[in-house]
Design an enzyme around this catalytic site. Sequence first.
Site, mmCIF file in Angstrom:
data_model
loop_
_atom_site.group_PDB
_atom_site.id
_atom_site.type_symbol
_atom_site.label_atom_id
_atom_site.label_comp_id
_atom_site.label_asym_id
_atom_site.label_seq_id
_atom_site.Cartn_x
_atom_site.Cartn_y
_atom_site.Cartn_z
ATOM 1 N N GLU A 60 10.950 -1.717 -6.287
ATOM 2 C CA GLU A 60 9.591 -2.227 -6.465
ATOM 3 C C GLU A 60 9.169 -1.959 -7.904
ATOM 4 O O GLU A 60 9.572 -0.958 -8.505
ATOM 5 C CB GLU A 60 8.643 -1.505 -5.486
ATOM 6 C CG GLU A 60 7.180 -1.918 -5.676
ATOM 7 C CD GLU A 60 6.256 -1.491 -4.540
ATOM 8 O OE1 GLU A 60 6.710 -0.781 -3.626
ATOM 9 O OE2 GLU A 60 5.076 -1.898 -4.588
ATOM 10 N N ASN A 64 3.663 -3.030 -2.078
ATOM 11 C CA ASN A 64 2.259 -3.333 -2.361
ATOM 12 C C ASN A 64 2.118 -4.128 -3.654
ATOM 13 O O ASN A 64 1.203 -4.943 -3.794
ATOM 14 C CB ASN A 64 1.454 -2.037 -2.458
ATOM 15 C CG ASN A 64 1.395 -1.286 -1.135
ATOM 16 O OD1 ASN A 64 1.705 -1.849 -0.081
ATOM 17 N ND2 ASN A 64 1.018 -0.022 -1.169
ATOM 18 N N ASN A 77 3.857 -8.650 2.267
ATOM 19 C CA ASN A 77 4.105 -7.221 2.511
ATOM 20 C C ASN A 77 2.888 -6.567 3.146
ATOM 21 O O ASN A 77 1.770 -6.689 2.621
ATOM 22 C CB ASN A 77 4.400 -6.511 1.180
ATOM 23 C CG ASN A 77 4.594 -5.015 1.351
ATOM 24 O OD1 ASN A 77 5.580 -4.577 1.938
ATOM 25 N ND2 ASN A 77 3.651 -4.218 0.869
ATOM 26 N N GLU A 78 3.086 -5.891 4.249
ATOM 27 C CA GLU A 78 2.090 -5.003 4.877
ATOM 28 C C GLU A 78 0.663 -5.574 4.847
ATOM 29 O O GLU A 78 -0.278 -4.879 4.450
ATOM 30 C CB GLU A 78 2.098 -3.631 4.193
ATOM 31 C CG GLU A 78 3.365 -2.862 4.438
ATOM 32 C CD GLU A 78 3.317 -1.396 3.980
ATOM 33 O OE1 GLU A 78 2.345 -0.989 3.319
ATOM 34 O OE2 GLU A 78 4.258 -0.664 4.302
ATOM 35 N N TYR A 86 7.803 5.964 7.452
ATOM 36 C CA TYR A 86 8.082 7.090 6.556
ATOM 37 C C TYR A 86 7.820 8.375 7.326
ATOM 38 O O TYR A 86 6.852 8.457 8.083
ATOM 39 C CB TYR A 86 7.173 7.043 5.330
ATOM 40 C CG TYR A 86 7.472 5.872 4.416
ATOM 41 C CD1 TYR A 86 8.541 5.904 3.544
ATOM 42 C CD2 TYR A 86 6.659 4.727 4.428
ATOM 43 C CE1 TYR A 86 8.818 4.824 2.696
ATOM 44 C CE2 TYR A 86 6.921 3.652 3.583
ATOM 45 C CZ TYR A 86 8.006 3.713 2.718
ATOM 46 O OH TYR A 86 8.274 2.657 1.886
ATOM 47 N N GLU A 128 11.431 -0.975 5.068
ATOM 48 C CA GLU A 128 10.992 0.237 4.350
ATOM 49 C C GLU A 128 11.155 1.402 5.309
ATOM 50 O O GLU A 128 10.518 1.433 6.365
ATOM 51 C CB GLU A 128 9.538 0.151 3.898
ATOM 52 C CG GLU A 128 9.320 -0.759 2.712
ATOM 53 C CD GLU A 128 7.906 -0.682 2.138
ATOM 54 O OE1 GLU A 128 7.287 0.402 2.171
ATOM 55 O OE2 GLU A 128 7.430 -1.725 1.670
ATOM 56 N N GLN A 182 12.710 4.150 -1.858
ATOM 57 C CA GLN A 182 13.181 3.091 -2.727
ATOM 58 C C GLN A 182 14.506 3.529 -3.349
ATOM 59 O O GLN A 182 15.044 4.542 -2.934
ATOM 60 C CB GLN A 182 12.122 2.771 -3.777
ATOM 61 C CG GLN A 182 10.797 2.345 -3.134
ATOM 62 C CD GLN A 182 9.760 1.838 -4.130
ATOM 63 O OE1 GLN A 182 9.979 1.736 -5.327
ATOM 64 N NE2 GLN A 182 8.559 1.523 -3.604
#
Length: 502
Positions: free
Chosen positions: A27, A72, A172-173, A244, A292, A350
């Site tokens: 990212e 993000n 994304n999200e 996460y 992710e 990442q």
Amino acid sequence: MLKARVTLDPAAVVAPVSRRTFGSFVEHMGRCVHTGIYEPGHPLADEDGFRTDVLALTRELGVTTVRYPGGNFVSGYRWEDGVGPRERRPRRRDLAWHSIETNEVGIDEFARWAAKADVEIMYAVNLGTRGVQEALDVHEYLNQPTGTHLADLRARHGAEKPYGIRMWCLGNELDGPWQLGHKTAQEYGRLAAATARALRAAEPGLHLVACGSSGSSMPTFGAWEATVLEHTYDLVDSVSCHAYYEEHDGDLGSFLASATDMDHFVDSVVATADSVGARLRSRKKIQLSFDEWNVWYLSRFQNQPPATRWDVAPPVIEDEYNVADAVVVGSLLISLLRHSDRVTAACQAQLVNVIAPIRTEPGGPAWRQTIFHPFARTAALARGDVLRTAVDAPVYETARYGEAALVDAVATHDAASGDVALFAVNRDLTRPVELTVDLRAFGPPRRPAGSWTLCDDDVRATNTRDRPDRVTLRPAGEVTADGNTATVTLPPVSWTAVRLAQ
Ligand code: AHR
């Protein structure tokens, strides 16, 4: 000694190992790109400004697919800023990470890096501040043969041949209120469907990924997936999952059981997707793109004061991982492999510096964090089919996830070579476990042909610039084989891989 047993049968196949399980994520965030993969002034930089030490470690890690450019970040990104002559590229605010994006690296540079790293690109389009037209534009730039405006522009920028990117993330999200262009499930579902329809009209064979929830603790988890899939079921191939994990308040026992939460998360999304499929009377099965996942000490990040300066590539979430973190990463890979029938792609988030297996110092060395090791070994050894792996092990109680098995494991079988690879974790804090592997269903005996363990007397030990190999893999102690039964001793708080060859 504590004992556990796994029974393996070559006929009990979950699914073929999907190479995309070993994906990663770059990212435009912190020092992932700048001073991560790219640092033109570095003594080891190549002719394109890429750090060759990071490229070598990326290859060693065994990464197959890399999601790009966010995260993000992508929800406010204008891909056009990152193409064409560098001196004309605009500097922009990145509102996601409160920093300055120079746009020195864009998709053409990243594609060059990906070719050198020998990885497939998974490209995310901006459905936060942008929509269908911009998704079509970037698709034309990346995948269309020359003869149209944006494809010709790409050729003028040096890439005559289309990049042929197969996997496309539709935003994304977007369930997250922190996301630029945050949407309700209805709003996003409609936009994702329209974008998918348009991309399919441009190129029918793409693998399209709709955004699932940004985490299973989101209040809209489940309902979000159901609504989004009602809009997109026939149009997309996968729905995304993000998770996460971190150790909370020194509760190591719960932390080590994080994979039980990942198992539950996957099962919940599969059930939700299948219930939508049933309502639609569809025989199609939606796949999961776990694009992710990692250990991330998110609470430390959330407790920091918000950034006030606008810097280029400031250090952001550069977590330093210890032995326990690596054991958890190994166990999360076990969970992902176990679900290979539905989880067909996954990206550890990442790749470099930002919650990453690879760390760099600007102008200095690159090194492997503890979490590098279980990923690299699993990526190297997992071949052929994933086997249904029933583990008979003692259990323990965790405050966060309830009862968990002390030993978790998964195995793969490569029919071509006859190799069996077993991956196991011991979650006990103090006691070793003797794990017996019953291979009688295999016929010809298998012999131990390599073993690797990650453990340490100090579970908080980390790798640093000055001691980059403080924590590394060592041969597992006492792997024995008697006919078609193998035995391996798993040290406390450890991750182990064993290769059993014919
Ligand atoms: O990987 C870091 C961030 O975590 C990503 O930008 C975002 O998608 C997620 O919340």
